[in-house]
Write a protein that holds these residues in place. Structure first.
Motif, PDB file in Angstrom:
ATOM      1  N   GLY A 299       0.797  -1.217   0.000  1.00 32.52           N
ATOM      2  CA  GLY A 299       0.000   0.000   0.000  1.00 32.52           C
ATOM      3  C   GLY A 299       0.827   1.262   0.000  1.00 32.52           C
ATOM      4  O   GLY A 299       0.319   2.344  -0.295  1.00 32.52           O
ATOM      5  N   GLN A 332      -8.425  -2.772  -1.847  1.00 34.69           N
ATOM      6  CA  GLN A 332      -9.013  -3.259  -0.593  1.00 34.69           C
ATOM      7  C   GLN A 332      -7.944  -3.936   0.258  1.00 34.69           C
ATOM      8  O   GLN A 332      -7.169  -4.750  -0.225  1.00 34.69           O
ATOM      9  N   ARG A 333      -7.911  -3.594   1.529  1.00 36.20           N
ATOM     10  CA  ARG A 333      -6.946  -4.213   2.438  1.00 36.20           C
ATOM     11  C   ARG A 333      -7.291  -5.681   2.644  1.00 36.20           C
ATOM     12  O   ARG A 333      -8.424  -6.036   2.972  1.00 36.20           O
ATOM     13  N   GLU A 336      -1.356  -7.456   5.916  1.00 30.98           N
ATOM     14  CA  GLU A 336      -0.261  -6.523   6.142  1.00 30.98           C
ATOM     15  C   GLU A 336       1.055  -7.272   6.158  1.00 30.98           C
ATOM     16  O   GLU A 336       1.092  -8.498   6.355  1.00 30.98           O
ATOM     17  N   GLU A 350       0.375  -2.013   4.778  1.00 27.82           N
ATOM     18  CA  GLU A 350      -0.844  -2.714   4.379  1.00 27.82           C
ATOM     19  C   GLU A 350      -0.650  -3.436   3.051  1.00 27.82           C
ATOM     20  O   GLU A 350       0.020  -2.937   2.140  1.00 27.82           O
ATOM     21  N   VAL A 352      -2.750  -4.717  -0.144  1.00 28.05           N
ATOM     22  CA  VAL A 352      -4.038  -4.431  -0.765  1.00 28.05           C
ATOM     23  C   VAL A 352      -4.174  -5.186  -2.082  1.00 28.05           C
ATOM     24  O   VAL A 352      -3.184  -5.593  -2.699  1.00 28.05           O
TER      25      VAL A 352
END
Length: 372
Positions: A299, A332-333, A336, A350, A352
Motif C-alpha cells: 500500500g 481493498q486491504r 499486512e 498494508e 491491498v
C-alpha cells in the motif's frame, strides 16, 4: 485450507540480504545510559540501558517548554509570583516578584539558559498552579508513549518520583522538534531576555556543540546537570535529509558521547527499501470470484536505515486477514506485512488487492452497478 475461518494469519519469514561495508563496532560511551534515534522514523539505532530509569536534570525543560509553546500565547505578558521568584537553586535569570515578561522570554530562558526560576513562572501561567502543570506534563508523557517517565517538578531538581529513560527522552524530543518554534529556540546560540520595564539580560546557550558550528548539522537540543543526574545532553543533528537524536545521561564527557553516537548513525547506517508502492508481495485465493487468485501489493513504500553488515537479516512477516470472498475491490486491504530487524519492528505496510475481482454472472453485474 480456508474453511470458515474468521481470521487466518499466515506467517512467512524471508531473509533479505544487503551488501555493504562491514558494520563498525558500536561506539563506547562514558554515559551510564544512552540512545540514538532516527527522528524521522523513530527507529532506535543504538541503546545502552535505554529503558533504565534515570534522573533527567534540566532535560525536564524540554517537556516544560513544549507544553508552554502549545498551550500558551508567547506574546502574552506573565507576572512573576513570589513563589517563582524564590527559586534560587541552580541557574536562574534573577526573576523578582512582580516582574513582567512575555511567555516567549521565559521559554527562551528555560531552553537556552536553563533557568530554573523561569520554569515555575511558566508553569503557574499555563497551569494556574505548578502542580496542575506537572499533571499536564505527566499526561503528555503518556500520550507520547513515554511510559517510563514521571515528572515531579518543572525543572529537574532531584525528587524520588522524578525520573525518565534515555529512550523516553528521545521520544519526547522527537515530538518537540516537530514544533518550529521549539526547534528554533533550542538551536539559538545566544539571545537577549527582555523585561517589560526595559531591563535586559544577555544569555548564551548552555549547549557547547552549538558554538561556532563545532558539529556539522547540529541544531539543538538541551543540557542538564545535577549532582545525582550527572552531566546529561540531548543533541540533534541533520545531514543529507536525515535527522538524528542522541541522548546521553550521567556522562564523563557528554559532548564527546553525543558526537560519537551521531557519527555512528550518520556513518554506518544505510538506507534500505523494504518494499515499494504497488510491489507484489503475496497472492491470495479468492472464493466465488471470476479469478481464482488475487495479487497483494504494498500500500506504500517503506524505507529504513540499517547497519551496513555483509548479511543484514530482515524478517518479513506477512499476515493475511480472513478468507477472501468475491467481490473484491482494487485497493481493498487484505492483510499486512511487518518487517523486523534484530527482534525489533522496522515497518508495517498494508497489503491491498491489485485488481477488482467480481462475482460471476448477475452478481458481477450488480457489483459493477454499485458505487464504491
Amino acid at each position: 485450507m480456508f474453511k470458515k475461518a474468521a481470521v487466518l494469519v499466515l506467517v512467512l519469514f524471508q531473509v533479505l540480504a544487503f551488501t555493504g561495508p562491514a558494520l563498525a563496532k558500536p561506539p563506547g560511551i562514558s554515559a551510564l545510559a544512552g540512545v540514538l534515534m532516527d527522528a524521522g522514523s523513530g527507529q532506535i539505532y543504538y541503546s545502552k540501558k535505554g529503558d533504565v530509569r534515570r534522573e533527567p536534570a534540566s532535560l525536564t525543560k524540554i517537556m516544560t517548554a513544549i507544553l508552554a509553546i502549545e498551550n500558551g500565547n508567547l506574546e502574552e505578558l506573565v507576572t512573576v509570583s513570589p513563589r517563582a521568584a524564590s527559586v534560587s537553586v541552580g541557574q536562574d535569570i534573577g526573576l523578582k516578584s512582580g516582574d513582567s515578561l512575555t511567555l516567549e522570554n521565559l521559554v527562551k530562558a528555560a531552553l537556552i539558559y536553563s533557568a530554573n526560576d523561569s520554569t515555575v513562572a511558566i508553569a503557574e501561567h499555563i497551569g494556574g498552579t505548578e502542580q496542575e502543570f506537572i499533571r499536564m506534563m505527566n499526561a503528555k508523557a503518556v500520550l507520547l508513549g513515554a511510559y517510563s517517565t514521571r515528572f515531579a517538578n518543572t525543572n529537574g531538581y532531584h525528587h524520588p518520583n522524578h525520573y525518565t529513560t534515555a529512550r523516553d527522552l528521545a521520544v519526547i524530543t522527537r515530538y518537540a522538534l516537530g514544533n518550529k518554534k521549539f526547534a528554533e529556540l533550542v538551536g539559538t546560540p545566544e539571545t537577549t531576555i527582555l523585561w517589560a520595564d526595559g531591563r535586559k539580560k544577555e544569555i548564551r546557550n548552555t549547549n557547547r556543540l552549538l558554538k561556532n558550528g563545532s558539529y556539522q548539522g547540529l541544531y539543538g537540543v538541551k543540557t542538564g546537570t545535577t549532582l545525582r543526574a550527572g552531566d546529561c545532553l540531548v543533541a540533534a543533528a541533520a545531514r543529507d535529509g536525515r535527522n538524528l537524536i542522541a541522548v546521553v545521561l550521567h556522562c564523563g564527557n557528554r559532548y564527546n558521547d553525543a558526537v560519537k553516537l551521531l557519527d555512528y548513525g550518520f556513518d554506518h547506517f544505510n538506507r534500505v527499501t523494504l518494499c515499494r508502492f504497488s510491489e507484489k508481495l503475496a497472492g491470495r485465493r479468492v472464493e466465488g470470484g471470476v479469478l481464482p487468485e488475487v495479487a497483494l501489493v504494498a500500500g506504500n513504500t517503506a524505507e529504513v536505515y540499517l547497519p551496513g553488515e555483509d548479511v543484514a537479516k530482515v524478517k518479513r512477516e506477512i499476515k493475511f486477514d480472513g478468507p477472501v470472498r468475491a467481490p473484491v475491490r482494487r485497493g481493498q486491504r487484505l492483510g499486512e506485512v511487518v518487517y523486523s530487524f534484530d527482534g525489533k519492528e522496522l515497518a508495517r505496510v498494508e497489503l491491498v488487492s491489485a485488481v477488482d475481482v467480481k462475482k460471476p454472472g448477475p452478481f458481477g453485474r450488480l457489483y459493477d452497478a454499485l458505487d464504491f
